[in-house]
Design a protein around this motif. Structure first.
Motif, PDB file in Angstrom:
ATOM      1  N   LEU A 161       2.541  13.945  -2.843  1.00  0.00           N
ATOM      2  CA  LEU A 161       3.008  13.849  -1.343  1.00  0.00           C
ATOM      3  C   LEU A 161       1.936  13.829  -0.658  1.00  0.00           C
ATOM      4  CD1 LEU A 161       5.723  13.973   0.207  1.00  0.00           C
ATOM      5  CD2 LEU A 161       5.486  16.337   0.342  1.00  0.00           C
ATOM      6  N   SER A 162       0.691  14.449  -0.782  1.00  0.00           N
ATOM      7  CA  SER A 162      -0.128  14.536   0.268  1.00  0.00           C
ATOM      8  C   SER A 162      -0.859  13.097   0.513  1.00  0.00           C
ATOM      9  CB  SER A 162      -1.309  15.452  -0.164  1.00  0.00           C
ATOM     10  OG  SER A 162      -2.013  14.807  -1.384  1.00  0.00           O
ATOM     11  N   LEU A 170      12.162   5.679   5.014  1.00  0.00           N
ATOM     12  CA  LEU A 170      13.091   6.808   5.195  1.00  0.00           C
ATOM     13  C   LEU A 170      13.079   7.738   4.222  1.00  0.00           C
ATOM     14  CD1 LEU A 170      15.539   4.458   7.179  1.00  0.00           C
ATOM     15  CD2 LEU A 170      14.642   6.528   8.176  1.00  0.00           C
ATOM     16  N   PRO A 171      13.271   7.228   3.050  1.00  0.00           N
ATOM     17  CA  PRO A 171      13.353   8.250   1.796  1.00  0.00           C
ATOM     18  C   PRO A 171      12.386   9.363   1.945  1.00  0.00           C
ATOM     19  CG  PRO A 171      13.800   6.200   0.923  1.00  0.00           C
ATOM     20  CD  PRO A 171      13.305   5.934   2.499  1.00  0.00           C
ATOM     21  N   GLN A 172      10.941   9.018   2.243  1.00  0.00           N
ATOM     22  CA  GLN A 172       9.994   9.977   2.419  1.00  0.00           C
ATOM     23  C   GLN A 172      10.157  10.873   3.496  1.00  0.00           C
ATOM     24  OE1 GLN A 172       7.873   9.561  -0.379  1.00  0.00           O
ATOM     25  NE2 GLN A 172       9.210   7.783  -0.605  1.00  0.00           N
ATOM     26  N   ILE A 173      10.604  10.427   4.727  1.00  0.00           N
ATOM     27  CA  ILE A 173      11.170  11.418   5.734  1.00  0.00           C
ATOM     28  C   ILE A 173      11.953  12.610   5.113  1.00  0.00           C
ATOM     29  CG2 ILE A 173      12.369  11.505   7.840  1.00  0.00           C
ATOM     30  CD1 ILE A 173      11.523   8.923   8.628  1.00  0.00           C
ATOM     31  N   LEU A 233      11.201  16.495   5.029  1.00  0.00           N
ATOM     32  CA  LEU A 233      11.900  17.574   5.478  1.00  0.00           C
ATOM     33  C   LEU A 233      12.390  18.628   4.623  1.00  0.00           C
ATOM     34  CD1 LEU A 233      14.332  15.405   7.733  1.00  0.00           C
ATOM     35  CD2 LEU A 233      12.476  16.912   8.536  1.00  0.00           C
ATOM     36  N   GLN A 234      12.480  18.114   3.347  1.00  0.00           N
ATOM     37  CA  GLN A 234      12.797  18.989   2.392  1.00  0.00           C
ATOM     38  C   GLN A 234      11.674  20.122   2.129  1.00  0.00           C
ATOM     39  OE1 GLN A 234      15.716  19.621   1.107  1.00  0.00           O
ATOM     40  NE2 GLN A 234      16.769  17.859   1.601  1.00  0.00           N
ATOM     41  N   THR A 235      10.496  19.325   1.947  1.00  0.00           N
ATOM     42  CA  THR A 235       9.134  20.202   1.834  1.00  0.00           C
ATOM     43  C   THR A 235       9.034  21.034   3.003  1.00  0.00           C
ATOM     44  OG1 THR A 235       8.331  18.497   0.751  1.00  0.00           O
ATOM     45  CG2 THR A 235       6.749  19.923   1.385  1.00  0.00           C
ATOM     46  N   ALA A 280       0.877  -1.251   0.045  1.00  0.00           N
ATOM     47  CA  ALA A 280       0.064  -0.191  -0.041  1.00  0.00           C
ATOM     48  C   ALA A 280       0.865   1.309   0.058  1.00  0.00           C
ATOM     49  CB  ALA A 280      -1.103  -0.066   1.192  1.00  0.00           C
ATOM     50  N   LEU A 281       1.930   1.175   0.887  1.00  0.00           N
ATOM     51  CA  LEU A 281       2.812   2.442   0.889  1.00  0.00           C
ATOM     52  C   LEU A 281       3.616   2.608  -0.472  1.00  0.00           C
ATOM     53  CD1 LEU A 281       3.915   4.893   2.616  1.00  0.00           C
ATOM     54  CD2 LEU A 281       5.581   3.371   3.514  1.00  0.00           C
ATOM     55  N   ASP A 282       3.999   1.528  -1.031  1.00  0.00           N
ATOM     56  CA  ASP A 282       4.799   1.534  -2.322  1.00  0.00           C
ATOM     57  C   ASP A 282       3.808   2.056  -3.482  1.00  0.00           C
ATOM     58  OD1 ASP A 282       6.899   0.447  -1.290  1.00  0.00           O
ATOM     59  OD2 ASP A 282       6.717  -1.614  -1.946  1.00  0.00           O
ATOM     60  N   THR A 283       2.573   1.742  -3.245  1.00  0.00           N
ATOM     61  CA  THR A 283       1.471   2.521  -4.319  1.00  0.00           C
ATOM     62  C   THR A 283       1.199   3.968  -3.932  1.00  0.00           C
ATOM     63  OG1 THR A 283       0.203   0.189  -4.321  1.00  0.00           O
ATOM     64  CG2 THR A 283      -0.842   2.295  -5.176  1.00  0.00           C
TER      65      THR A 283
END
Length: 623
Positions: free
Chosen positions: A495-496, A521-524, A528-530, A485-488
């Motif tokens: 991002l939302s 971790l890549p999403q974190i 942070l950049q956002t 589900a997260l991969d999808t």
């Protein structure tokens, strides 16, 4: 560049399918492409690298690369003469390039979200565009304001097509409808509602008052434009119909879907031939020298295919709904006119392509949205936009031939009034003509309500799209697992949606596994950049919660695994765990360095990053 050898395959009638070429088209993913319909030999591609590249179909060398968009290109289209190309971006901006002059011709601003479809008028300097905001706009590319805005669809518009006489515009939408618009009146003529899923493409018959529409319900439907009734439903495709294209004489219809081409007839509905083609999700079709060209894209590559139409059946065939299944030629109708009884389009009498109209004034123009662009802004925009010619020989041969003849076409009446010279919308000029009082400004209250309604409509479209995506993710979660589900969600590039899923996962720490950490971790990092670019502290709260869970539940496992002495013999499970821990550790190191740099900031950001730094203190002790 990657070239593949010619391959031939046969099916039933010995129809030939050939993989002509495959090549790397962009430095990142290709998002859209379009063939030049007049010649069938030009290809335009748009990519996430914000570029539009122009190619000769038979060659894998880029002729020129057009820059100027600051966001990924979502849609491209050639004009009828193939002297101009237009591209719409993710931000809603539209740019038109003059291919002969190799420079930007016009920048059009007005849409507030992704451009989903574009179409050039068959004559005159007019352009239609649609967006995720459900609006359709008609532009005069000689000016910066739009001529009309058409509203009525409730979901994104996916395809636009002008009638051959230039008087009507057809639109296909995700709301399962096809609408027909009168360009001069600026209103809907009729609406066709027989499709049961999103409509992906529409095209007018080249001669008769007939319209074809292809849908995700796996049918092509034909509409009589005199009686406004459905006269055919062509079935047989096993996947969504992605492209439709009438033959030049209008005797048959080509339907492109995943890995197959079907050739249909109508009155009665019948399938002449089926050709298996390995083009995947085909994006566009064109015809050149009795060959049908199909193009598709995957990641950064583009593939082009050719079907030899001389070896494809265009008569006979089996009735789709009936008892005739012997593939014998159908008996000719007694009336020699047959379907020709249907009315034909009246076209302007001219034998040469329309000449480009140069911009006549450099005065300030005010867009319909109230945004004013000065000449200096336009000059700056043109400096950013450029055409990089990569193959000068092909460029001169295609766009600047030596035997070009300077010609002036006979003046033809425009199919609808041009926009006012001051750039105001048609609505404003109508107000003047009805009241005869000069410009009547809106009151503050009316203006405020108007602005609120615009924002409200756009927000509703965005929320509907978000809800649809979340339903997709939820279905994957139920059918498979939380990781899938997260991969999808990540693959949707929204991002939302990712934040929504992460907030749910944060509430259920018992579901977390090491595999999930690798995806999160890549999403974190991205969040942070956002946070730094948008000052959105709610995203920082999501990051804090995930950091807390990872450090609390997984840091000891990661640290102990990486410090452990190598095992004796082969232990595949341990090796897999070691690789996963090493990947997580690398991500944590990168995040730790960024957090340290930002923790020295003053204000709410600095305080939040200091809190993150405290959570990550064990990293400094161990690494």
């Amino acid at each position: 560049m990657i070239k593949k050898p010619l391959k031939e395959h046969s099916f039933l009638s010995q129809s030939t399918e050939t993989l002509w070429q495959e090549f790397e088209a962009h430095s990142s993913s290709v998002t859209c492409l379009a063939l030049g319909k007049s010649s069938g030999r030009l290809l335009a591609t748009g990519g996430e690298d914000c570029r539009v590249n122009i190619w000769a179909v038979s060659k894998a060398n880029c002729i020129m690369s057009l820059t100027g968009h600051r966001n990924p290109v979502e849609c491209v289209q050639f004009n009828t003469s193939e002297e101009q190309v237009v591209a719409g971006s993710q931000s809603g901006s539209i740019r038109v390039w003059d291919l002969e002059a190799a420079k930007i011709f016009r920048t059009l601003m007005g849409h507030k979200s992704n451009i989903t479809s574009l179409g050039f008028h068959p004559f005159g300097q007019f352009l239609a565009s649609s967006s995720m905001d459900t609006n359709i706009k008609l532009w005069d590319v000689r000016r910066k304001g739009y001529v009309f805005r058409y509203k009525g669809h409730t979901q994104a518009v996916r395809s636009l097509a002008f009638s051959p006489d230039g008087k009507w515009l057809a639109s296909a939408s995700d709301d399962c409808t096809v609408k027909l618009w009168d360009l001069t009146q600026g209103k809907t003529i009729t609406e066709f509602k027989s499709h049961t899923a999103a409509v992906n493409v529409v095209q007018f018959h080249p001669n008769e008052y007939l319209l074809a529409s292809g849908s995700s319900d796996r049918t092509v439907k034909l509409w009589d434009l005199e009686k406004f009734t459905m006269i055919g439903s062509l079935e047989g495709d096993t996947t969504p119909v992605r492209c439709v294209f009438f033959s030049s004489d209008g005797s048959c219809l080509y339907s492109g879907s995943t890995d197959s081409l079907r050739i249909f007839g109508w009155e009665p509905d019948r399938c002449f031939d089926v050709v298996p083609v390995g083009w995947g999700k085909v994006s566009d079709l064109a015809i050149c020298n009795q060959q049908l060209i199909g193009v598709s894209h995957q990641l950064s590559s583009v593939s082009s295919y050719v079907v030899d139409l001389k070896r494809v059946k265009k008569s006979g065939g089996s009735m789709i709904q009936g008892i005739i299944q012997d593939n014998q030629p159908l008996t000719e109708p007694k009336d020699p006119k047959g379907a020709a009884l249907r009315r034909n389009y009246e076209r302007p009498t001219t034998t040469c392509s329309s000449q480009r109209v140069k911009q006549s004034s450099e005065a300030d123009r005010r867009s319909p949205e109230g945004e004013r662009r000065s000449p200096s802004e336009d000059e700056a925009d043109e400096k950013v936009s450029s055409a990089e010619i990569h193959n000068a020989e092909d460029f001169k041969e295609i766009f600047q031939p030596k035997n070009a003849i300077s010609r002036t076409p006979p003046k033809i009446s425009e199919p609808f009034p041009a926009p006012p010279e001051d750039g105001e919308s048609i609505a404003a000029s109508s107000l003047l003509s009805h009241r005869g009082l000069g410009i009547v400004p809106l009151s503050d209250d009316e203006d405020a309500l108007s602005q609120l309604k615009k924002g409200h409509d756009t927000m509703c479209v965005m929320l509907r799209s978000r809800h649809k995506n979340l339903e997709t993710v939820r279905a994957v979660w139920v059918r498979e697992d939380i990781k899938s589900a997260l991969d999808t969600a990540v693959s949707m590039n929204d991002l939302s949606i990712v934040v929504d899923i992460l907030n749910i996962i944060n509430l259920q720490p018992s579901l977390w596994k090491l595999d999930l950490c690798i995806t999160i971790l890549p999403q974190i990092d991205q969040l942070l950049q956002t946070v730094l670019s948008t000052n959105c502290l709610s995203l920082l709260k999501t990051d804090l919660q995930m950091f807390l869970l990872i450090m609390k539940h997984f840091w000891m496992l990661i640290s102990d695994t990486l410090k452990a002495a190598p095992s004796v013999g082969v232990d595949i499970t341990r090796e897999e765990r070691h690789l996963k821990c090493r990947a997580c550790c690398k991500q944590l190191k990168n995040l730790n360095n960024m957090v340290k740099n930002k923790a020295a900031q003053i204000g709410r950001h600095g305080s939040a990053f200091k809190e993150l730094q405290l959570l990550m203190a064990p990293l400094d002790d161990s690494l």
